[in-house]
Design an enzyme around this catalytic site. Structure first.
Site, PDB file in Angstrom:
ATOM      1  NE  ARG A 198       1.111  46.848  -6.771  1.00 42.98           N
ATOM      2  CZ  ARG A 198       0.940  45.538  -6.865  1.00 42.98           C
ATOM      3  NH1 ARG A 198      -0.207  44.984  -6.486  1.00 42.98           N
ATOM      4  NH2 ARG A 198       1.887  44.761  -7.369  1.00 42.98           N
TER       5      ARG A 198
ATOM      6  CE  LYS B 282      12.357  45.023  -4.947  1.00 49.24           C
ATOM      7  NZ  LYS B 282      11.386  44.010  -5.389  1.00 49.24           N
TER       8      LYS B 282
HETATM    9  N1  BES Z   1      10.164  47.083  -8.858  1.00 54.39           N
HETATM   10  C1  BES Z   1       9.520  45.878  -8.484  1.00 54.39           C
HETATM   11  C2  BES Z   1       9.164  45.020  -9.697  1.00 54.39           C
HETATM   12  C3  BES Z   1      10.278  44.203 -10.280  1.00 54.39           C
HETATM   13  C4  BES Z   1      10.664  43.028  -9.660  1.00 54.39           C
HETATM   14  C5  BES Z   1      10.864  44.560 -11.463  1.00 54.39           C
HETATM   15  C6  BES Z   1      11.666  42.252 -10.225  1.00 54.39           C
HETATM   16  C7  BES Z   1      11.841  43.791 -12.018  1.00 54.39           C
HETATM   17  C8  BES Z   1      12.253  42.639 -11.404  1.00 54.39           C
HETATM   18  C9  BES Z   1       8.222  46.175  -7.760  1.00 54.39           C
HETATM   19  O1  BES Z   1       8.205  47.323  -6.983  1.00 54.39           O
HETATM   20  C10 BES Z   1       7.994  45.034  -6.838  1.00 54.39           C
HETATM   21  O2  BES Z   1       8.766  44.868  -5.948  1.00 54.39           O
HETATM   22  N2  BES Z   1       6.924  44.285  -7.052  1.00 54.39           N
HETATM   23  C11 BES Z   1       6.614  43.156  -6.257  1.00 54.39           C
HETATM   24  C12 BES Z   1       5.133  43.130  -6.050  1.00 54.39           C
HETATM   25  C13 BES Z   1       4.691  42.094  -5.042  1.00 54.39           C
HETATM   26  C14 BES Z   1       5.156  42.489  -3.659  1.00 54.39           C
HETATM   27  C15 BES Z   1       3.201  41.983  -5.099  1.00 54.39           C
HETATM   28  C16 BES Z   1       7.086  41.919  -7.009  1.00 54.39           C
HETATM   29  O3  BES Z   1       6.921  41.856  -8.222  1.00 54.39           O
HETATM   30  O4  BES Z   1       7.661  41.045  -6.376  1.00 54.39           O
HETATM   31 MN    MN Z   2       8.945  47.001  -5.031  1.00 56.08          MN
END
Ligand code: BES
Ligand code: MN
Ligand code: ZN
Length: 457
Positions: free
Chosen positions: A337, A263
């Site tokens: 997931r 990230k």
């Molecule tokens: N924990 C995050 C989801 C999230 C993102 C919660 C921003 C709150 C704020 C999750 O694990 C994640 O990173 N999801 C990705 C999925 C994507 C790679 C398909 C996302 O939402 O960017």
């Molecule tokens: Mn994530």
């Protein structure tokens, strides 16, 4: 915090000893022949007090009244929603160090849900985080008396709300903790601590047991971290063994760096909240310990960190989930997931009446619904209806999202049975479709709480 419920008329409130007396004043307020009634009637007449929810008038050492501070709060028609808005207006007053005892008095007959809303809202407003502050003042407010015209009529609603507050504060505390103070091991310990309450049992599975169960997706996420994973299995038995339980599954990523699909640095600290789903499961069990309803509940928490490392799972790796389905991990940041799918497979062994998972799953859900409503995905209309009603009653609402099979198209993979991500479009829905392929026929619901679990700062 200590809550108590009392039958308290306005004339009795005049002489009630406390640091802050809060009066909820409805539209069409009916004055009696006491000093507080006269004061309210005068303030309304002069236009200094409005009864719209959120409007307030603050007084210091009012003549003839025992409380040092007096706060008049408009509460509209007195519905649960209006009372919540009104009590939110207390704001900083509920955190002032000089205020240890508050009395909150309804200057009217209470609508159903209003007393519960008042209890939950004042607990919410006065909460202070202290776990990792060396000089933190603990919450000063230690005793709240809720005064109503007839305590007997709202006693059970009041008891329910007090139990919910215990659960909510447990959830909040664990969700707020930084990742080094809420490791998978510590989250497991927090679950285990709940088993001191009657009716609650906790089993903790470590890496070896999870490997033996064949949870290849969960293991893949955990393998990049120095912290050993935990798989938490909580049970609350309030009914006969023969009664099918509800299984709750909470995403327990104690820190989400994204893994090799790292990230961006900005605001990455917020990903300590990626175990908000796990925290809500812990909170539910804390409340169950107090409420002791005649139902059976199982709580499952796959807990681990998602880290980049020499051993971490790589984009393109294919793993075998507990269900036997193979998964191509195209993006290691779609880890929620992966831990959930194995927990959902495990859930089937309880022959549940329903399975509900709770997860800070997608940024796409934040884009879709913002911070007010959680995303609700459900394979079963009745379960969906019950969750929508429960959310409305608790002022923690959700919004139903679609699950058409066409949304799963993008999860097809050339190298595995399915991929862990699809395109950017409809990201919250494709995540839900991924989970759905691990649930079988049981009534299932998924709550995406990515937007509702966290307020920046
Ligand atoms: N924990 C995050 C989801 C999230 C993102 C919660 C921003 C709150 C704020 C999750 O694990 C994640 O990173 N999801 C990705 C999925 C994507 C790679 C398909 C996302 O939402 O960017
Ligand atoms: Mn994530
Ligand atoms: Zn995550």
């Amino acid at each position: 915090m200590n809550f108590e419920l009392k039958t308290l008329s306005l004339s009795a409130a005049v002489a009630y000893k406390c640091d802050l007396l809060v009066l909820l004043v409805p539209e069409g307020f009916q004055p009696q022949s006491d000093a507080l009634s006269a004061l309210i009637a005068g303030a309304l007449k002069a236009g200094d007090l409005e009864t719209k929810p959120g409007k307030l008038l603050s007084l210091y050492a009012p003549a003839g009244i025992t409380a040092r501070r007096l706060l008049l709060l408009g509460c509209g028609k007195g519905s649960a929603h209006a009372v919540r808005q009104a009590v939110q207006a207390l704001g900083a007053a509920s955190k002032a160090p000089s205020i240890k005892r508050v009395a909150l008095v309804f200057a009217m007959d209470c609508e159903a849900g209003a007393v519960g809303a008042a209890v939950r809202t004042i607990a919410d407003a006065s909460y202070v985080y202290t776990a990792t502050k060396s000089k933190a003042e603990p919450r000063a407010l230690s005793r709240v008396t809720v005064g109503v015209a007839d305590a007997g009529a709202v006693r059970s609603e009041f008891a329910t709300a007090s139990a919910l507050v215990a659960g909510i504060e447990y959830a909040r505390e664990w969700a707020n903790r930084p990742a080094n103070h809420a490791t998978p091991t510590l989250v497991g310990d927090a679950a285990n601590a709940l088993s001191k309450h009657a009716g609650i049992q906790c089993k903790l599975h470590g890496p070896a047991q999870v490997a033996k169960l064949g949870m290849g997706a969960f293991l893949a996420v955990a393998q990049g971290s120095e912290q050993p994973l935990r798989f938490v299995e909580l049970r609350y038995d309030g009914a006969a063994r023969s009664q099918a339980p509800v299984v709750l599954v909470g995403k327990g990523i104690t820190f989400d760096t994204g893994g090799i699909s790292l990230k961006p640095a900005a605001e990455m600290d917020e990903m300590k909240f990626d175990m908000g789903g796990a925290a809500s499961v812990l909170g539910v069990f804390r409340a169950l310990a107090e409420l002791r309803p005649a139902i059976n509940v199982v709580g499952l928490i796959p807990a681990c960190e998602n880290m980049p490392d020499g051993r971490a799972v790589k984009p393109g790796d294919v793993v075998t989930s507990m269900s036997g389905q193979t998964i191509e991990i195209l993006n290691t940041d779609a880890e929620g997931r992966l831990v959930l799918c194995d927990a959902l497979t495990y859930a089937a062994r309880f022959k549940p009446a329903a399975v509900i998972d709770i997860a800070t799953l997608t940024g796409a859900c934040v884009v879709a619904l913002g911070g007010l409503r959680s995303g609700l995905f459900a394979s079963d209309d009745e379960l969906a209806g019950q969750l929508i009603a429960a959310g409305d009653a608790a002022q923690d609402p959700c919004w139903r999202m679609p699950l058409d099979d066409e949304y799963a198209e993008g999860l097809k993979s050339n190298f595995a049975d399915l991929a862990n991500v699809a395109g950017r479009a409809g990201g919250a829905i494709t995540a839900a479709k991924f989970l759905q392929s691990f649930v079988g026929d049981v009534p299932w619901a998924h709550l995406d709480i990515a937007g509702t679990a966290w307020k920046s700062g």
